[in-house]
Scaffold this motif. Structure first.
Motif, mmCIF file in Angstrom:
data_model
loop_
_atom_site.group_PDB
_atom_site.id
_atom_site.type_symbol
_atom_site.label_atom_id
_atom_site.label_comp_id
_atom_site.label_asym_id
_atom_site.label_seq_id
_atom_site.Cartn_x
_atom_site.Cartn_y
_atom_site.Cartn_z
ATOM 1 N N TRP A 206 0.782 -1.190 -0.036
ATOM 2 C CA TRP A 206 0.204 -0.018 -0.008
ATOM 3 C C TRP A 206 0.897 1.275 -0.136
ATOM 4 O O TRP A 206 0.733 2.316 -0.721
ATOM 5 C CB TRP A 206 -0.866 0.176 1.308
ATOM 6 C CG TRP A 206 -1.926 -0.870 1.263
ATOM 7 C CD1 TRP A 206 -2.357 -1.983 2.132
ATOM 8 C CD2 TRP A 206 -3.347 -0.808 0.095
ATOM 9 N NE1 TRP A 206 -3.495 -2.734 1.579
ATOM 10 C CE2 TRP A 206 -4.182 -1.929 0.478
ATOM 11 C CE3 TRP A 206 -3.582 -0.101 -0.883
ATOM 12 C CZ2 TRP A 206 -5.132 -2.291 -0.253
ATOM 13 C CZ3 TRP A 206 -4.470 -0.470 -1.573
ATOM 14 C CH2 TRP A 206 -5.479 -1.505 -1.238
ATOM 15 N N ALA A 207 2.041 1.371 0.921
ATOM 16 C CA ALA A 207 2.697 2.394 0.939
ATOM 17 C C ALA A 207 3.537 2.625 -0.178
ATOM 18 O O ALA A 207 3.621 3.786 -0.695
ATOM 19 C CB ALA A 207 3.693 2.201 2.088
ATOM 20 N N VAL A 210 1.091 3.937 -3.196
ATOM 21 C CA VAL A 210 0.457 5.622 -3.039
ATOM 22 C C VAL A 210 1.878 6.267 -3.198
ATOM 23 O O VAL A 210 1.598 7.295 -4.186
ATOM 24 C CB VAL A 210 0.368 5.938 -1.442
ATOM 25 C CG1 VAL A 210 0.172 7.272 -1.344
ATOM 26 C CG2 VAL A 210 -1.067 5.176 -1.146
ATOM 27 N N GLY A 391 -5.467 -1.380 5.031
ATOM 28 C CA GLY A 391 -5.478 -0.869 3.930
ATOM 29 C C GLY A 391 -5.630 0.358 3.747
ATOM 30 O O GLY A 391 -5.064 1.454 3.329
ATOM 31 N N THR A 395 -2.951 3.488 3.525
ATOM 32 C CA THR A 395 -3.072 4.402 2.386
ATOM 33 C C THR A 395 -3.315 5.774 2.996
ATOM 34 O O THR A 395 -2.582 6.625 2.345
ATOM 35 C CB THR A 395 -4.318 3.820 1.614
ATOM 36 O OG1 THR A 395 -3.945 2.651 1.124
ATOM 37 C CG2 THR A 395 -4.480 4.871 0.427
ATOM 38 N N SER A 398 0.264 7.107 4.259
ATOM 39 C CA SER A 398 1.146 7.006 3.444
ATOM 40 C C SER A 398 0.811 8.324 2.500
ATOM 41 O O SER A 398 1.957 9.059 2.179
ATOM 42 C CB SER A 398 1.143 6.076 2.664
ATOM 43 O OG SER A 398 1.739 4.796 3.431
ATOM 44 N N THR A 399 -0.387 8.677 2.100
ATOM 45 C CA THR A 399 -0.629 9.508 1.426
ATOM 46 C C THR A 399 -0.332 10.907 1.964
ATOM 47 O O THR A 399 0.050 11.795 1.331
ATOM 48 C CB THR A 399 -2.232 9.764 1.024
ATOM 49 O OG1 THR A 399 -2.573 8.431 0.450
ATOM 50 C CG2 THR A 399 -2.659 10.817 0.150
#
Length: 442
Positions: A206-207, A210, A391, A395, A398-399
Motif C-alpha cells: 500500500w505504501a 501510494v 489498507g 493508504t 502514506s498519502t
C-alpha cells in the motif's frame, strides 16, 4: 580365558545402563525445571536464528532490486536497502516496539514510551528471552520498508525516501501491527495473519502504491499514445540470486512465526511450515511460467522470479494449516495474480520497477483471504475486515506523508539527474564504472 572377561564387560555395561535409567528416577522433582529451561533455550534459539534468516532477506531485496534496475541506478538501490534496514532497527527500538506490543490490551495502539526496555514488563516465565523476540519482530519491519524501495526505484531522491522509512517503521507499521499481533481490536475480531501477508507485505505494498502514484512514472516509461516502453533490468543473474536468497530467508519469516521451538509439537509445526512455504513458492514459479508462455508465447524469467515471491507472500498468512497440495494451489494462484497485475498497472500508468505491488500487495490480499480455506477458526468476513481496515489506514497515512514531503523538500529527482542516473547524481559514483561511465544507453 575370554569368557570371564566378557562376563565382566557385560556386568559393567548393565551397571552403567542401570545408573543411566536410575538418574531420571531420582531427579523427577527437578524435571519440570530442567524442561522449562530447555524450552526457554530452544524458543530463544528459534527467534534468533529465524530472525537472522529474515535479516538475510535484506540482502535478497538488495540483489533483486540491483538486478532489475538499470546499471546507472544500482548503487542507489544498494544504499537504500542497507540504510532502510539500519533506520528500521533504530526506530523500532526507539518507539516502534512499544507502540506495537506494550499495553495494547484489545485497543488500537500501544505505549508512546521512549526506548524499549525489556525489564519494564514483569518476567512471568515468558519462555524465551525478550530481546530475542524484539530482534525477531524488528527484522519484519525492515521487510515492509524494502518493498517500498523497489517500486520507487530510479526516480526518488534518497533523503525523502529515508524520511518516509522513519515514519513507516516508527509509526505506521507498529500501529497497524498492534491491531493484530499486539493483541488489539483486530485480534479480538477474529482476524488471522500468521506471518504477515497483510501486516507486513500488504502494508509495504500500500505504501509503495501510494508513493508510485504521487511520484509518477520514470521518464519515457509510458508513451503519449499509451504505449509501454520496456526498461529491462541490467543483471538478471543478480535478480535470480536475490530471489533465491529471499526464498531461503522466508523459512525464517514463516517458520519463526510459530514463536516457539520448545516442544515436539512446535518442531513438527515448523517442519510443516517449511514444506508448505517451499511448495507454495514452487507453485508460484510454475504457474507464472505457464501463464507467460500462454500470454506472450515465451517464458519470462522476471515473471518466474516474481512468481516465486508471489507464492511465498500468498502462503505467509497461513503456512501451517494447509495440506501440501493446498499450499501449491495457494502459491500458484499467487503466481497467476502477479502475472496478471503487471500489465494492469501498466494500463493505469503506475510504474512499479520491480513488480513489488503485484507480489506484495495483491498476493498479500489473496493469501489473507485464503486463510479460511484451511483454518476453520477464521471467517472470510474477519479477514476482509483486517484487509480493508489496514489498507485504509496505511493508504491514508502514506498519502499524507508523501504529499507533505512532495510539497516541502520534493521527492523526485530532476529530469537531468534521472537521465544521468541516481548513482552519479545523488551518490557521485557508479556501481559499474567500467561499463560506459553512465552512458545514456544504459
Amino acid at each position: 580365558m575370554t569368557f570371564p572377561k566378557n562376563i565382566l564387560k557385560l556386568a559393567g555395561a548393565t551397571a552403567v545402563l542401570a545408573g543411566a535409567f536410575a538418574v531420571p528416577a531420582l531427579a523427577q522433582d527437578a524435571e519440570p525445571a530442567v524442561n522449562s529451561e530447555i524450552a526457554y533455550i530452544f524458543n530463544t534459539f528459534s527467534f534468533l536464528v529465524h530472525g537472522a534468516l529474515v535479516m538475510w532477506m535484506a540482502a535478497g531485496f538488495a540483489m533483486l532490486e540491483g538486478g532489475l534496475v538499470r546499471t546507472k541506478n544500482t548503487a542507489m538501490q544498494m544504499l537504500k536497502n542497507i540504510s532502510l534496514y539500519a533506520v528500521a532497527g533504530i526506530m523500532y527500538y526507539l518507539i516502534g516496539y512499544n507502540l506495537m506490543y506494550v499495553g495494547v490490551d484489545g485497543g488500537y495502539i500501544g505505549s508512546f514510551s521512549f526506548l524499549y526496555d525489556p525489564n519494564a514488563m514483569p518476567d512471568l516465565d515468558t519462555g524465551y528471552s525478550k530481546m530475542s523476540d524484539w530482534f525477531f519482530q524488528m527484522v519484519f519491519v525492515a521487510t515492509a520498508a524494502s518493498i517500498v524501495s523497489g517500486t520507487l526505484a530510479e526516480r526518488i531522491k534518497i533523503w525523502p525516501f529515508m524520511i518516509f522509512c522513519v515514519i513507516l517503521t516508527s509509526f505506521i507499521y507498529p500501529i497497524q501491527g498492534a491491531w493484530q499481533w499486539g493483541g488489539g481490536w483486530l485480534s479480538e475480531a477474529g482476524f488471522s495473519d500468521f506471518a504477515g501477508s497483510t501486516l507486513v507485505h500488504s502494508v509495504g505494498g500500500w505504501a509503495a502504491l501510494v508513493g508510485a502514484i504521487i511520484l509518477g512514472a520514470r521518464k519515457g516509461k509510458f508513451g503519449a499514445d499509451g504505449r509501454v516502453n520496456p526498461m529491462p533490468g541490467a543483471n538478471l543473474p543478480l535478480a535470480t540470486l536475490g530471489t533465491f536468497i529471499l526464498w531461503l530467508g522466508w523459512f525464517g519469516f514463516n517458520g519463526g512465526s510459530q514463536l516457539a521451538l520448545g516442544s515436539a509439537d512446535d518442531a513438527m509445526a515448523i517442519s510443516n511450515i517449511y514444506v508448505n512455504t517451499n511448495l507454495a513458492a514452487a507453485g508460484g514459479v510454475v504457474a507464472a511460467m505457464l501463464l507467460t508462455q500462454i500470454m506472450y508465447g515465451k517464458v519470462d524469467l522476471t515473471m518466474a522470479l516474481n512468481g516465486a515471491l508471489a507464492g511465498l507472500v500468498a502462503i505467509t498468512a497461513e503456512p501451517l494449516m494447509p495440506t501440501p497440495l493446498l499450499a501449491i494451489i495457494i502459491g500458484a494462484v499467487g503466481g497467476v495474480l502477479a502475472v496478471i497485475t503487471v500489465p494492469l498497472l501498466d494500463k493505469l500508468k503506475i510504474d512499479d520497477v520491480v513488480g513489488a505491488i503485484p507480489v506484495h500487495l495483491v498476493c498479500g490480499i489473496w493469501g489473507t483471504i485464503a486463510v479460511p480455506l484451511s483454518n476453520p477458526d477464521t471467517s472470510f468476513g474477519s479477514q476482509l475486515l483486517g484487509i480493508v481496515s489496514i489498507g485504509v489506514f496505511v493508504t491514508v497515512c502514506s498519502t499524507i506523508v508523501w504529499l507533505v514531503l512532495k510539497f516541502t523538500m520534493g521527492i523526485r529527482c530532476s529530469e537531468e539527474d534521472e537521465e544521468m542516473g541516481l548513482d552519479k547524481a545523488e551518490l557521485g559514483l557508479e556501481a559499474y564504472p567500467e561499463f560506459g561511465h553512465g552512458s545514456k544507453s544504459m
